[in-house]
Scaffold this motif. Structure first.
Motif, PDB file in Angstrom:
ATOM      1  N   LEU A 121      -0.095  -2.039   5.219  1.00  9.31           N
ATOM      2  CA  LEU A 121       0.158  -2.832   4.709  1.00  9.31           C
ATOM      3  C   LEU A 121       1.812  -2.343   4.214  1.00  9.31           C
ATOM      4  O   LEU A 121       2.818  -2.878   4.308  1.00  9.31           O
ATOM      5  CB  LEU A 121      -0.189  -2.866   3.063  1.00  9.31           C
ATOM      6  N   ALA A 122       1.734  -0.496   3.730  1.00 10.37           N
ATOM      7  CA  ALA A 122       2.794   0.373   3.212  1.00 10.37           C
ATOM      8  C   ALA A 122       4.218  -0.017   4.777  1.00 10.37           C
ATOM      9  O   ALA A 122       5.463  -0.089   3.865  1.00 10.37           O
ATOM     10  CB  ALA A 122       2.464   1.566   2.960  1.00 10.37           C
ATOM     11  N   ALA A 157      -0.806  -5.571  -3.507  1.00  7.79           N
ATOM     12  CA  ALA A 157      -0.393  -6.319  -2.179  1.00  7.79           C
ATOM     13  C   ALA A 157      -0.758  -7.722  -2.065  1.00  7.79           C
ATOM     14  O   ALA A 157      -1.848  -8.156  -3.044  1.00  7.79           O
ATOM     15  CB  ALA A 157      -1.095  -5.441  -1.202  1.00  7.79           C
ATOM     16  N   GLY A 213      -3.446  -1.795  -4.897  1.00  4.71           N
ATOM     17  CA  GLY A 213      -1.808  -1.392  -4.827  1.00  4.71           C
ATOM     18  C   GLY A 213      -1.224  -2.749  -5.278  1.00  4.71           C
ATOM     19  O   GLY A 213       0.577  -2.475  -5.296  1.00  4.71           O
ATOM     20  N   LEU A 215     -10.514   1.323   5.167  1.00  5.70           N
ATOM     21  CA  LEU A 215      -8.746   0.895   3.792  1.00  5.70           C
ATOM     22  C   LEU A 215      -8.416   1.523   4.144  1.00  5.70           C
ATOM     23  O   LEU A 215      -6.440   1.004   3.729  1.00  5.70           O
ATOM     24  CB  LEU A 215      -9.810   1.065   2.661  1.00  5.70           C
ATOM     25  N   GLU A 216      -8.067   2.898   4.548  1.00  2.84           N
ATOM     26  CA  GLU A 216      -6.646   3.814   4.457  1.00  2.84           C
ATOM     27  C   GLU A 216      -6.392   3.779   5.616  1.00  2.84           C
ATOM     28  O   GLU A 216      -4.441   3.672   5.059  1.00  2.84           O
ATOM     29  CB  GLU A 216      -7.574   4.981   4.567  1.00  2.84           C
ATOM     30  N   ALA A 272      -4.477   0.146   4.553  1.00  2.44           N
ATOM     31  CA  ALA A 272      -3.702   0.913   3.497  1.00  2.44           C
ATOM     32  C   ALA A 272      -2.442   0.822   3.870  1.00  2.44           C
ATOM     33  O   ALA A 272      -0.958   0.396   3.886  1.00  2.44           O
ATOM     34  CB  ALA A 272      -3.495   1.563   2.547  1.00  2.44           C
ATOM     35  N   ARG A 304     -10.091  -3.339  -3.537  1.00  4.48           N
ATOM     36  CA  ARG A 304      -9.789  -1.851  -3.916  1.00  4.48           C
ATOM     37  C   ARG A 304      -8.578  -2.058  -3.181  1.00  4.48           C
ATOM     38  O   ARG A 304      -7.189  -1.160  -3.181  1.00  4.48           O
ATOM     39  CB  ARG A 304     -10.470  -1.154  -3.046  1.00  4.48           C
ATOM     40  N   LEU A 305      -8.523  -2.618  -1.520  1.00  2.65           N
ATOM     41  CA  LEU A 305      -7.449  -2.383  -0.820  1.00  2.65           C
ATOM     42  C   LEU A 305      -5.782  -2.919  -1.776  1.00  2.65           C
ATOM     43  O   LEU A 305      -4.588  -2.804  -1.773  1.00  2.65           O
ATOM     44  CB  LEU A 305      -7.394  -3.512   0.370  1.00  2.65           C
TER      45      LEU A 305
END
Length: 216
Positions: free
Chosen positions: A100-101, A140, A138, A93-94, A97, A134-135
């Motif tokens: 995605l960023a 998205a 943020g 997941l990190e 993320a 959870r993802l």
């Protein structure tokens, strides 16, 4: 490279068609949430997303990184290994993320595993795990993707799955992918998981209506 391979190979294995809701867009930083039914459907999903002009990052089982011919390509293209049931699982997941960023589109399978059945029929998605919620916390946007027909390419026991892949170019079964409009999930994980499951199920139902009746 993997998307290009999928775009080339999937039409050989089956007759892929793709539809979208009117407001569907795969904007940078989006999450594509897909139902998971067959060993063949990752290729189907990649080929469908590629048709929309996107080269996504995929969260996939870490076992694929143990295949010498795949490991280098998976790593170079930024795909994310998921070490299920280990202390390293959260790292996926990190990494997702971070993708995605950076403006990448991330594809994941919220069910987390293939269904434990041998028949070739399509069924509604199983329960979702919480990783997608959870993802997406943020902010998205989540694009629900329903695919139907991949089990007609490959399903059943290991022997039947390989036999299905070998005979698929002769049978060329119909496969359909439908992408729904993007949605923003609730900040509550349980609510978000239910929202995502409903949206992916609706996309799957739409995809299934595009398939002819199947006979074993």
């Amino acid at each position: 490279m993997l998307s290009a391979v999928a775009r080339t190979v999937v039409p050989v294995l089956g007759r892929l068609t793709v539809t979208t809701d009117p407001d569907t867009a795969l904007a940078p930083g989006s999450i594509v949430a897909a139902n998971h039914s067959s060993l063949a459907d990752p290729g189907v999903v990649l080929a469908a997303v590629r048709r929309l002009g996107v080269e996504p990052v995929v969260l996939a089982t870490a076992g694929l990184w143990r295949i010498p011919l795949l490991r280098g390509a998976l790593t170079r293209e930024g795909h994310v290994p998921v070490h299920r049931g280990t202390e390293h699982a959260a790292r996926a997941l990190e990494a997702a993320a971070a993708a995605l960023a950076a403006g990448r589109v991330v594809v994941l399978y919220p069910e987390g595993r293939l269904p434990l059945r041998t028949d070739p029929a399509d069924r509604a998605p199983g329960p979702f795990r919480t990783g997608l919620a959870r993802l997406a916390s943020g902010g998205a946007p989540v694009v629900p993707l329903g695919q139907a027909g991949a089990r007609r390419i490959s399903s059943g026991s290991t022997a039947k799955q390989f036999a299905g892949l070998l005979t698929a170019p002769l049978r060329r079964p119909a496969v359909h992918v439908h992408l729904g409009a993007p949605l923003h999930l609730s900040p509550d994980v349980a609510t978000a998981t239910a929202e995502a499951h409903a949206a992916v199920t609706a996309a799957w139902r739409t995809a299934a209506t595009h398939l002819p009746p199947h006979r074993r």
